[in-house]
Design a protein around this motif. Structure first.
Motif, short mmCIF file in Angstrom:
data_model
loop_
_atom_site.label_atom_id
_atom_site.label_comp_id
_atom_site.label_asym_id
_atom_site.label_seq_id
_atom_site.Cartn_x
_atom_site.Cartn_y
_atom_site.Cartn_z
N GLY A 136 0.78 -1.23 0.00
CA GLY A 136 0.00 0.00 0.00
C GLY A 136 0.81 1.28 0.00
N CYS A 137 2.12 1.19 -0.06
CA CYS A 137 2.94 2.41 -0.09
C CYS A 137 2.81 3.12 -1.43
CB CYS A 137 4.41 2.08 0.16
SG CYS A 137 4.81 1.60 1.84
N VAL A 138 3.00 4.44 -1.39
CA VAL A 138 3.04 5.25 -2.61
C VAL A 138 4.36 6.01 -2.62
CG1 VAL A 138 1.99 7.14 -3.90
CG2 VAL A 138 0.53 5.48 -2.73
N ARG A 152 7.12 0.88 5.98
CA ARG A 152 6.05 -0.02 6.39
C ARG A 152 4.78 0.26 5.59
NH1 ARG A 152 8.90 -3.93 9.07
NH2 ARG A 152 10.05 -3.06 10.83
N ALA A 153 3.72 -0.45 5.88
CA ALA A 153 2.50 -0.36 5.08
C ALA A 153 1.95 1.07 5.01
CB ALA A 153 1.44 -1.29 5.67
N ASN A 154 1.51 1.43 3.80
CA ASN A 154 0.76 2.68 3.58
C ASN A 154 1.55 3.95 3.86
OD1 ASN A 154 -1.68 1.27 2.83
ND2 ASN A 154 -1.95 0.80 5.00
N VAL A 155 2.85 3.89 3.69
CA VAL A 155 3.67 5.11 3.75
C VAL A 155 3.58 5.81 2.40
CG1 VAL A 155 6.05 5.96 3.86
CG2 VAL A 155 5.24 4.27 5.52
N THR A 156 3.56 7.14 2.42
CA THR A 156 3.55 7.93 1.19
C THR A 156 4.76 8.86 1.18
OG1 THR A 156 1.14 7.90 1.01
CG2 THR A 156 2.30 9.62 -0.20
N VAL A 157 5.53 8.80 0.11
CA VAL A 157 6.64 9.72 -0.09
C VAL A 157 6.34 10.51 -1.36
CG1 VAL A 157 9.13 10.01 -0.34
CG2 VAL A 157 8.23 8.08 0.99
N VAL A 175 5.75 11.77 3.89
CA VAL A 175 6.94 12.60 3.72
C VAL A 175 6.74 13.45 2.47
CG1 VAL A 175 9.43 12.61 3.27
CG2 VAL A 175 8.44 10.92 4.83
N GLY A 176 6.73 14.78 2.65
CA GLY A 176 6.66 15.67 1.50
C GLY A 176 5.29 16.20 1.16
N SER A 177 4.32 16.07 2.06
CA SER A 177 3.03 16.71 1.82
C SER A 177 3.21 18.23 1.81
CB SER A 177 2.03 16.29 2.90
OG SER A 177 2.59 16.48 4.19
N ASP A 178 2.25 18.92 1.23
CA ASP A 178 2.36 20.38 1.14
C ASP A 178 2.37 21.03 2.51
OD1 ASP A 178 2.45 20.31 -1.57
OD2 ASP A 178 0.51 21.28 -1.90
N GLY A 179 3.23 22.02 2.67
CA GLY A 179 3.19 22.84 3.86
C GLY A 179 1.97 23.74 3.86
#
Length: 342
Positions: A136-138, A152-157, A175-179
């Motif tokens: 489930g990672c992106v 681990r599962a469902n991490v988004t970078v 990691v890296g979502s909009d501020g």
């Protein structure tokens, strides 16, 4: 996995006293340790637990080396030594290398990489050896992940962000979502400011579950080497976190703040935007940091819990502080006038 005490000392150091052939299969608290298990003592206040323990062996500080007849390892830092023994007896177990048939991978990956079911790896990614990308990672386009790191599962970078070597990103972290960057119109509407920086994680970083590290607005958000962040923390855009800093759960750091190296932030610490915290500082739980802290030391700004009726009484007094201050100032003036007349 079993090791004799002799083998443990040969691998990790320390001074062995007692039967070197004792076999150790696991670590455990002194109170419930039994055959084949090793515990540790850091402070003399746990002396009673040492007397009654059924552990096969113990790890002790030099000051308590003679307080038991059990086989024992003497270490300068028993807690750290215990952690290393725990690692030795419980090596990490990762999934087998390979790409799950239900994953979507658009970048070339080393054969040693593992990609779980329903994971997505975009174009132009650079992924090192022995990386694990859980189910489930992106991983969006242009991301770099250093060797030995685990998602681990469902991490988004998000796109173009960097994860260093030997990092662990626990489930649900982003990691890296909009501020949180907006300009306000006179009529109250908000205009989004594109966040064009990156989020950059150094080597050996560990993010707990559901941690958010925002990308920078213009410059990068930077997490230094060896930083450890507990569950449910938020690092806002353009923050810089120094090497080997640790944060407990629910810490929030607002935008463009800088936190030094070897800093410890206890649970629910809140840091205002554009704040600078120096090196080797410990901030107690639930403290609100509203101005720079430069000097090493322990800082606290919170009300400890107390009985409700006492709190209500003190809160009522607190509301009268300004009036009390004015009265005291008037009294000081009158006393000063009387002194001048003498």
């Amino acid at each position: 996995m079993n090791f004799s005490l002799q083998e443990i000392v040969e691998l990790l150091g320390g001074e062995l006293r007692g039967d070197a052939s004792v076999s150790i299969s696991q670590v455990a608290p002194l109170e419930r340790a039994s055959v084949g298990e090793i515990g540790f003592v850091v402070h003399p206040k746990y002396r009673q637990a040492l007397v009654s323990t059924q552990a096969a062996a113990v790890i002790l500080p030099v000051s308590m080396a003679e307080e038991t007849a059990l086989p024992r390892i003497i270490a300068a830092d028993p807690h750290l030594y215990f952690a290393r023994v725990a690692q030795l007896l419980n090596p990490a177990k990762g999934p087998s290398a390979g790409i799950h048939p239900r994953a979507v991978v658009l970048s070339e990956l080393p054969a040693s990489v593992s990609v779980g079911a329903m994971a997505y790896v975009g174009e132009g990614c650079i992924v090192g050896e022995n990386v694990v990308i859980g189910p489930g990672c992106v991983v969006e386009q242009g991301v770099s992940i250093g060797e030995g790191s685990t998602l681990r599962a469902n991490v988004t970078v998000y796109a173009d962000c960097i994860v260093g070597k030997n990092c662990i990103l626990h489930a649900g972290s982003v990691v890296g979502s909009d501020g949180f960057g907006y300009a306000r119109h006179k009529d109250g509407r908000w205009e989004k400011i594109p966040q064009i920086g990156r989020a950059v994680l150094g080597d050996g970083v560990e993010l707990g579950a559901n941690v958010t590290v925002d990308r920078g607005a213009l410059d990068d958000t930077v997490i230094g080497n060896g930083v450890k962040i507990d569950n449910l923390c938020h690092i806002a855009h353009n923050c810089v976190i120094g090497d080997n800093t640790a944060m407990a759960a629910q810490v929030g750091i607002a935008g463009s703040s800088r936190v030094g190296s070897r800093v410890m932030l206890a649970g629910q610490v809140g840091v205002n935007g554009h704040i600078e915290i120096g090196n080797d500082i410990l901030i107690s739980g639930a403290t609100a940091v509203t101005k720079d802290i430069k000097q090493p030391g322990v800082y606290t700004a919170m009300f400890p819990a107390e009985p409700h009726k006492d709190w209500m009484r003190n809160a009522a007094r607190f509301k009268r502080i300004e009036a009390m201050y004015e009265r005291m100032r008037d009294m000081e003036k009158k006393l000063e006038e009387l002194e001048n007349k003498k």
